[in-house]
Design an enzyme around this catalytic site. Structure first.
Site, mmCIF file in Angstrom:
data_model
loop_
_atom_site.group_PDB
_atom_site.id
_atom_site.type_symbol
_atom_site.label_atom_id
_atom_site.label_comp_id
_atom_site.label_asym_id
_atom_site.label_seq_id
_atom_site.Cartn_x
_atom_site.Cartn_y
_atom_site.Cartn_z
ATOM 1 N N PHE A 130 0.854 -1.182 0.000
ATOM 2 C CA PHE A 130 0.000 0.000 0.000
ATOM 3 C C PHE A 130 0.897 1.243 0.000
ATOM 4 O O PHE A 130 1.870 1.304 0.748
ATOM 5 C CB PHE A 130 -0.897 -0.033 1.243
ATOM 6 C CG PHE A 130 -2.002 0.972 1.196
ATOM 7 C CD1 PHE A 130 -3.081 0.804 0.349
ATOM 8 C CD2 PHE A 130 -1.954 2.111 1.985
ATOM 9 C CE1 PHE A 130 -4.100 1.741 0.293
ATOM 10 C CE2 PHE A 130 -2.974 3.053 1.931
ATOM 11 C CZ PHE A 130 -4.051 2.866 1.086
ATOM 12 N N ASP A 209 1.796 -6.077 7.380
ATOM 13 C CA ASP A 209 0.590 -5.244 7.422
ATOM 14 C C ASP A 209 -0.598 -6.181 7.159
ATOM 15 O O ASP A 209 -0.712 -6.764 6.068
ATOM 16 C CB ASP A 209 0.688 -4.149 6.342
ATOM 17 C CG ASP A 209 -0.524 -3.219 6.344
ATOM 18 O OD1 ASP A 209 -1.597 -3.624 6.838
ATOM 19 O OD2 ASP A 209 -0.397 -2.087 5.833
ATOM 20 N N TYR A 234 -11.047 -0.980 10.210
ATOM 21 C CA TYR A 234 -12.319 -0.525 9.620
ATOM 22 C C TYR A 234 -12.709 -1.322 8.385
ATOM 23 O O TYR A 234 -13.720 -1.026 7.763
ATOM 24 C CB TYR A 234 -12.299 0.979 9.320
ATOM 25 C CG TYR A 234 -11.046 1.501 8.623
ATOM 26 C CD1 TYR A 234 -10.855 1.310 7.266
ATOM 27 C CD2 TYR A 234 -10.066 2.182 9.348
ATOM 28 C CE1 TYR A 234 -9.709 1.776 6.637
ATOM 29 C CE2 TYR A 234 -8.916 2.661 8.726
ATOM 30 C CZ TYR A 234 -8.744 2.451 7.368
ATOM 31 O OH TYR A 234 -7.609 2.909 6.756
ATOM 32 N N LYS A 235 -11.902 -2.321 8.006
ATOM 33 C CA LYS A 235 -12.251 -3.123 6.822
ATOM 34 C C LYS A 235 -13.060 -4.343 7.282
ATOM 35 O O LYS A 235 -14.199 -4.200 7.703
ATOM 36 C CB LYS A 235 -10.979 -3.512 6.079
ATOM 37 C CG LYS A 235 -10.160 -2.309 5.612
ATOM 38 C CD LYS A 235 -8.907 -2.760 4.900
ATOM 39 C CE LYS A 235 -7.922 -1.633 4.681
ATOM 40 N NZ LYS A 235 -8.351 -0.629 3.715
ATOM 41 N N ARG A 388 -12.357 -3.256 -7.670
ATOM 42 C CA ARG A 388 -12.168 -4.207 -6.560
ATOM 43 C C ARG A 388 -13.523 -4.617 -6.007
ATOM 44 O O ARG A 388 -14.343 -3.770 -5.657
ATOM 45 C CB ARG A 388 -11.371 -3.537 -5.439
ATOM 46 C CG ARG A 388 -9.913 -3.801 -5.482
ATOM 47 C CD ARG A 388 -9.206 -3.407 -4.213
ATOM 48 N NE ARG A 388 -9.874 -2.462 -3.344
ATOM 49 C CZ ARG A 388 -9.327 -1.950 -2.249
ATOM 50 N NH1 ARG A 388 -8.116 -2.321 -1.882
ATOM 51 N NH2 ARG A 388 -9.973 -1.090 -1.504
HETATM 52 C C1 LIG Z 1 -2.801 -2.297 3.391
HETATM 53 C C2 LIG Z 1 -3.046 -0.956 3.971
HETATM 54 N N1 LIG Z 1 -2.124 -0.418 4.776
HETATM 55 C C3 LIG Z 1 -2.292 0.810 5.326
HETATM 56 C C4 LIG Z 1 -3.419 1.549 5.068
HETATM 57 C C5 LIG Z 1 -3.553 2.917 5.658
HETATM 58 O O1 LIG Z 1 -4.298 2.860 6.813
HETATM 59 P P1 LIG Z 1 -4.479 4.169 7.725
HETATM 60 O O2 LIG Z 1 -5.295 5.127 6.931
HETATM 61 O O3 LIG Z 1 -5.189 3.642 8.945
HETATM 62 O O4 LIG Z 1 -3.160 4.695 8.050
HETATM 63 C C6 LIG Z 1 -4.424 1.028 4.248
HETATM 64 C C7 LIG Z 1 -5.647 1.798 3.975
HETATM 65 O O5 LIG Z 1 -6.541 1.411 3.288
HETATM 66 C C8 LIG Z 1 -4.220 -0.257 3.672
HETATM 67 O O6 LIG Z 1 -5.118 -0.785 2.839
#
Ligand SMILES: Cc1ncc(COP(=O)(O)O)c(C=O)c1O
Length: 428
Positions: A130, A209, A234-235, A388
Site C-alpha cells: 500500500f 501489514d 475498519y475493513k 475491486r
Molecule cells: C494495506 C493498507 N495499509 C495501510 C493503510 C492505511 O491505513 P491508515 O489510513 O489507517 O493509516 C491502508 C488503507 O486502506 C491499507 O489498505
C-alpha cells in the site's frame, strides 16, 4: 477450482440456502436491500449491536461518569480490545494494542526495527504494498539521514509475487522486511511462515501489514515467528470510519525496541508527570497520546461477532465466494474484455477479487449510479484500471455476487458506462 452447477440465479439462491453463516447478515445494518455492498474490504458494514453499545458508552460512561470512566475501564481499553484482536491473529493477549492509524503504527514499528538492526542498511518491501506503507518507509529513511535504502520485490505479472524474487532481494544487509499479507490491489496472499523464515535466515526483522487479512484470513503470528505487525480495523473488522489500528510486537522484542514518538501514554507512569520520559516496560511503550475511546468502543461488538462465527468458517466461505465470483467472471465477463487481476488459486488469494478493464472507472460509476430500478452496486476503483469487489463473508450473499457480475456484463455489453465522464472524485 471447485465447480458450480451453472450461471443461473437459482444456483446462487441454492448456495445462499446452503450457507451456514447466512444468518450473520442480520447482525449488520442493511438499510436498503437494493444496495449490493462489495466494499467491506474498504469500510465494513455497521453491526447492529454497535449502535446500542456506543450509545451506552456515550450516555453512561461519558455522559454520567465523565472523567471517572478513565479508572472504570477506559485506561485499559486499548489492551483489552487488543487482546480480542490477538486471538484473531494468533498472538498472546499482551502482544497487541490499539492506537493511532495503521500508517502511524507502521512508522513507530518500522523506525524501531530499523534502528535496532543497525548497522544494516537495507529495507525491503514489494511493488504491491500500500502506498502509505512505502511513503512511511521512505520518510524514515530520509529522517535517518538517507543512509538506508528501500528495495522493492518485483512482480512478473502484477498478480502474484514469486518466492524466488523474494529470496533474491532479502540478503545479509537487510534490516527489515515490510510487506502486506494480502495485497490491496490483486489480493495476493503471502505465505507468512515461509517469508518470515526467509527474512530470519538472513537475520532481518519482519513487519506484516494485516489490513486486508485481519478478520477474514486465519493468521498465526506466534506460530509463524513474526516479529512485528500492524493492521487497520475498519475493513473486515467493521470498526467504523477511522477506527484505531492495532499493532503487534513479539514478546521478546518488546523491551528491545523503542518508539520514535515519546508520548505520555507510552511512559511507564503517565500520571506521575515526571519531566523525563521512561518507556513503559510493556507494549504500552508504543502508544503515544490519549486513545480515541469512542472509536475503540465501536470496534468491540464486531470482534465479538467474528469470534462467534469463527475464523475458519469465515475463511471457508470467503474461499467459496471468491471461487464462485471467479467462475462467473470467466464465463460472463472475460468475453466482454475484462481480465482477472487476482490469483486463481485460493491458497494465494485473500477475500477480494480484482477485475481489470480499460474503462474500469466509468464502469464503477455505472455500477454506483444505475438506470431505473436496478441494483446499486458499490465496489471500489483503484488506479489505473482495477475494479475491486470485496467479499465479506459475514454479510455478502451468493446472490449479491450473481447480480453484481450479471450487471457488470450488461453495463459493458450495452455500453452503459459511456454516459459517465472520467473525472475522479476525491475518494474513489
Ligand atoms: C494495506 C493498507 N495499509 C495501510 C493503510 C492505511 O491505513 P491508515 O489510513 O489507517 O493509516 C491502508 C488503507 O486502506 C491499507 O489498505
Amino acid at each position: 477450482m471447485k465447480k458450480f452447477k451453472d450461471y443461473k440465479l437459482e444456483t446462487a439462491l441454492e448456495l445462499n440456502r446452503q450457507d451456514t453463516l447466512a444468518s450473520y447478515r442480520e447482525k449488520f445494518i442493511v438499510s436498503d436491500e437494493k444496495v449490493i455492498y462489495l466494499d467491506g474490504n474498504s469500510l465494513g458494514r455497521l453491526p447492529r449491536a454497535t449502535i446500542n453499545h456506543l450509545d451506552r458508552v456515550i450516555q453512561h460512561e461519558w455522559g454520567s461518569r465523565l472523567i471517572r470512566s478513565w479508572n472504570e475501564g477506559w485506561y485499559e481499553r486499548s489492551n483489552r480490545i487488543g487482546a480480542k484482536i490477538a486471538a484473531l491473529i494468533g498472538a498472546h493477549p499482551d502482544e497487541v494494542i490499539l492506537s493511532d492509524s495503521t500508517s502511524v503504527n507502521l512508522y513507530k514499528l518500522a523506525h524501531a526495527a530499523i534502528r535496532h538492526a543497525a548497522p544494516r542498511k537495507k529495507v525491503v518491501s514489494d511493488v504491491f504494498n500500500f502506498p502509505s506503507d512505502l511513503y512511511v518507509l521512505q520518510g524514515i529513511i530520509e529522517q535517518l539521514g538517507n543512509t538506508h535504502h528501500l528495495d522493492l520485490i518485483p512482480s512478473r505479472d502484477n498478480v502474484v509475487i514469486h518466492l524466488e524474487e523474494v529470496r533474491k532481494v532479502i540478503d545479509k544487509e537487510t534490516a527489515l522486511v515490510s510487506l502486506s499479507h494480502v495485497s490491496f490491489k490483486s489480493a495476493f496472499l503471502y505465505d507468512m511462515q515461509k517469508i518470515t523464515r526467509i527474512a530470519h535466515n538472513k537475520g532481518a526483522l519482519i513487519l506484516w501489514d494485516l489490513s486486508h487479512s485481519a478478520g477474514v484470513v486465519p493468521i498465526h503470528l506466534n506460530q509463524s515467528d513474526v516479529d512485528l505487525a500492524v493492521g487497520c480495523t475498519y475493513k473486515y473488522l467493521n470498526g467504523g470510519p477511522g477506527a484505531p489500528a492495532f499493532l503487534y510486537v513479539r514478546k521478546e522484542l518488546q523491551q528491545k525496541l523503542f518508539s520514535p514518538i515519546w508520548g505520555w501514554f507510552g511512559d511507564q507512569k503517565p500520571f506521575d508527570f515526571r519531566l523525563q520520559y521512561q518507556p513503559a516496560k510493556s507494549l504500552k511503550r508504543f502508544m503515544a497520546g490519549t486513545p480515541p475511546i469512542l472509536s475503540l468502543t465501536a470496534l468491540e461488538p464486531s470482534l465479538d461477532i467474528i469470534h462467534d462465527a469463527g475464523l475458519s468458517k469465515i475463511r471457508e466461505k470467503s474461499i467459496r465466494q471468491t471461487e464462485y465470483m471467479i467462475f462467473l467472471i470467466k464465463e460472463l465477463l472475460e468475453p466482454q474484455g475484462f481480465t482477472l487481476g487476482t490469483p486463481l488459486s485460493h491458497k494465494v488469494r485473500g477475500s477480494h477479487v480484482s477485475l481489470r478493464h480499460p474503462e474500469a472507472f466509468r464502469i464503477c460509476q455505472a455500477l454506483i449510479h444505475p438506470d431505473g430500478s436496478e441494483f446499486i452496486i458499490i465496489p471500489d476503483f483503484r488506479e489505473p484500471d482495477h475494479i475491486r469487489l470485496g467479499l465479506s463473508p459475514l454479510y455478502t450473499s451468493y446472490s449479491d455476487i450473481f447480480y453484481a457480475i450479471r450487471i457488470l456484463k450488461d453495463i459493458v455489453k450495452e455500453k452503459k458506462f459511456e454516459k459517465f465522464d472520467s473525472a475522479r472524485q476525491q475518494v474513489t
